[in-house]
Design a protein around this motif. Structure first.
Motif, short mmCIF file in Angstrom:
data_model
loop_
_atom_site.label_atom_id
_atom_site.label_comp_id
_atom_site.label_asym_id
_atom_site.label_seq_id
_atom_site.Cartn_x
_atom_site.Cartn_y
_atom_site.Cartn_z
N TRP A 15 -30.07 18.30 5.22
CA TRP A 15 -30.24 17.04 5.46
C TRP A 15 -31.51 16.34 5.95
CZ3 TRP A 15 -25.44 14.38 4.81
CH2 TRP A 15 -24.36 15.21 4.66
N ALA A 16 -31.65 15.28 5.75
CA ALA A 16 -32.87 14.71 6.19
C ALA A 16 -32.38 13.11 6.58
CB ALA A 16 -33.90 14.66 4.93
N TYR A 17 -33.53 12.35 7.00
CA TYR A 17 -33.49 10.80 7.10
C TYR A 17 -34.52 10.56 6.14
CZ TYR A 17 -37.15 11.35 10.50
OH TYR A 17 -38.08 11.50 11.46
N ARG A 18 -34.20 9.21 5.63
CA ARG A 18 -34.97 8.44 4.61
C ARG A 18 -35.43 7.21 4.94
NH1 ARG A 18 -33.71 5.90 -0.24
NH2 ARG A 18 -31.53 6.46 0.36
N ARG A 26 -36.65 18.51 6.44
CA ARG A 26 -35.20 18.97 6.11
C ARG A 26 -34.55 19.63 7.41
NH1 ARG A 26 -31.80 23.21 5.39
NH2 ARG A 26 -33.27 24.73 5.52
N TYR A 27 -33.30 19.28 7.80
CA TYR A 27 -32.78 19.74 8.98
C TYR A 27 -31.38 20.41 8.26
CZ TYR A 27 -35.59 16.61 11.61
OH TYR A 27 -36.65 15.81 12.03
N PRO A 28 -30.96 21.57 9.10
CA PRO A 28 -29.75 22.40 8.68
C PRO A 28 -28.67 21.68 8.76
CG PRO A 28 -30.51 22.90 10.71
CD PRO A 28 -31.63 22.00 10.23
N THR A 29 -28.34 20.64 9.59
CA THR A 29 -27.15 19.92 9.47
C THR A 29 -27.13 18.20 9.71
OG1 THR A 29 -27.16 19.81 12.16
CG2 THR A 29 -26.29 21.79 11.20
N HIS A 30 -26.24 17.80 9.14
CA HIS A 30 -25.97 16.35 9.32
C HIS A 30 -26.33 15.63 10.61
CE1 HIS A 30 -24.04 12.72 10.04
NE2 HIS A 30 -24.28 12.10 8.64
N ASP A 31 -25.82 16.31 11.54
CA ASP A 31 -25.82 15.85 13.03
C ASP A 31 -27.30 16.05 13.52
OD1 ASP A 31 -23.07 15.25 13.16
OD2 ASP A 31 -22.74 17.10 14.28
N ALA A 32 -28.18 17.16 13.07
CA ALA A 32 -29.36 17.15 13.61
C ALA A 32 -30.41 16.30 12.64
CB ALA A 32 -29.89 18.76 13.05
N ALA A 33 -30.25 15.88 11.62
CA ALA A 33 -30.79 14.92 10.86
C ALA A 33 -30.59 13.56 11.49
CB ALA A 33 -30.44 14.77 9.69
N LEU A 34 -29.40 13.14 11.88
CA LEU A 34 -29.01 11.66 12.62
C LEU A 34 -29.69 11.78 13.95
CD1 LEU A 34 -27.02 9.44 12.55
CD2 LEU A 34 -25.31 10.82 13.47
N ALA A 35 -29.42 12.75 14.68
CA ALA A 35 -30.08 12.86 15.96
C ALA A 35 -31.56 12.38 15.95
CB ALA A 35 -30.09 13.99 16.72
N ALA A 36 -32.18 13.12 14.85
CA ALA A 36 -33.74 12.85 14.30
C ALA A 36 -33.96 11.30 14.19
CB ALA A 36 -34.25 13.91 13.69
N ALA A 37 -33.40 10.91 13.42
CA ALA A 37 -33.54 9.54 12.90
C ALA A 37 -33.30 8.64 14.32
CB ALA A 37 -32.51 9.30 11.90
N GLN A 38 -32.20 8.86 14.83
CA GLN A 38 -32.00 8.23 16.23
C GLN A 38 -33.34 8.23 17.19
OE1 GLN A 38 -28.28 9.90 17.09
NE2 GLN A 38 -27.14 8.06 15.90
N VAL A 40 -36.34 8.78 16.32
CA VAL A 40 -37.51 7.90 15.69
C VAL A 40 -37.21 6.43 15.78
CG1 VAL A 40 -38.51 7.05 13.31
CG2 VAL A 40 -38.08 9.32 13.93
N VAL A 41 -35.77 5.86 15.51
CA VAL A 41 -35.75 4.42 15.84
C VAL A 41 -36.03 4.26 17.40
CG1 VAL A 41 -33.79 2.83 16.26
CG2 VAL A 41 -34.04 4.31 14.02
N ALA A 42 -35.49 4.88 18.37
CA ALA A 42 -36.04 4.60 19.77
C ALA A 42 -37.34 4.57 20.15
CB ALA A 42 -35.32 6.06 20.66
N PRO A 73 -41.04 -3.22 14.35
CA PRO A 73 -39.98 -3.53 13.51
C PRO A 73 -38.62 -3.37 14.14
CG PRO A 73 -40.68 -1.40 12.89
CD PRO A 73 -41.84 -1.86 14.07
N GLU A 74 -37.80 -4.17 13.51
CA GLU A 74 -36.27 -3.88 14.19
C GLU A 74 -35.86 -2.75 13.08
OE1 GLU A 74 -33.55 -7.12 13.85
OE2 GLU A 74 -35.13 -8.72 14.42
N ALA A 75 -35.28 -1.60 13.61
CA ALA A 75 -35.07 -0.52 13.18
C ALA A 75 -33.52 -0.23 13.29
CB ALA A 75 -35.93 0.55 13.23
N ASP A 76 -32.95 0.52 12.33
CA ASP A 76 -31.70 1.13 12.62
C ASP A 76 -31.24 2.23 11.62
OD1 ASP A 76 -31.11 0.12 9.94
OD2 ASP A 76 -29.67 -1.48 10.92
N VAL A 77 -30.08 3.01 12.12
CA VAL A 77 -29.95 4.23 11.16
C VAL A 77 -28.61 3.99 10.61
CG1 VAL A 77 -29.39 6.68 11.24
CG2 VAL A 77 -31.15 5.78 12.97
#
Length: 86
Positions: A15-18, A26-38, A40-42, A73-77
């Motif tokens: 999984w990754a964020y784009r 690359r992250y091994p799980t969806h939750d890890a990629a989601l947490a990383a993207a969050q 970055v937004v913070a 910028p205004e950013a979201d996931v």
């Protein structure tokens, strides 16, 4: 003000964020990629210091710009993926 959307996607056997056409590591799980993207937004929401930046565009030309500390910028996931681990 600019608006950017990070998307959580399956990528390279994990999984990754784009953002646009650019993928994170690359992250091994969806939750890890989601947490990383969050994270970055913070971080994007935090004011920094004014700075001069240099970047190369898609055609290979270099640009120099002054960036204001409060120009964020205004950013979201966007998490529209099915949570199936690869």
């Amino acid at each position: 003000m600019a608006r950017v959307h990070y998307r959580v996607v399956q990528h390279d056997g994990g999984w990754a964020y784009r953002l646009g056409d650019v993928f994170s590591e690359r992250y091994p799980t969806h939750d890890a990629a989601l947490a990383a993207a969050q994270r970055v937004v913070a971080e994007l929401r935090q004011p920094g210091e004014s700075a001069t930046i240099e970047y190369q565009d898609a055609e290979g030309a270099w640009h120099t710009e002054q960036v204001a500390a409060d120009d964020r910028p205004e950013a979201d996931v966007i998490d529209s993926t099915e949570r199936r681990e690869p």
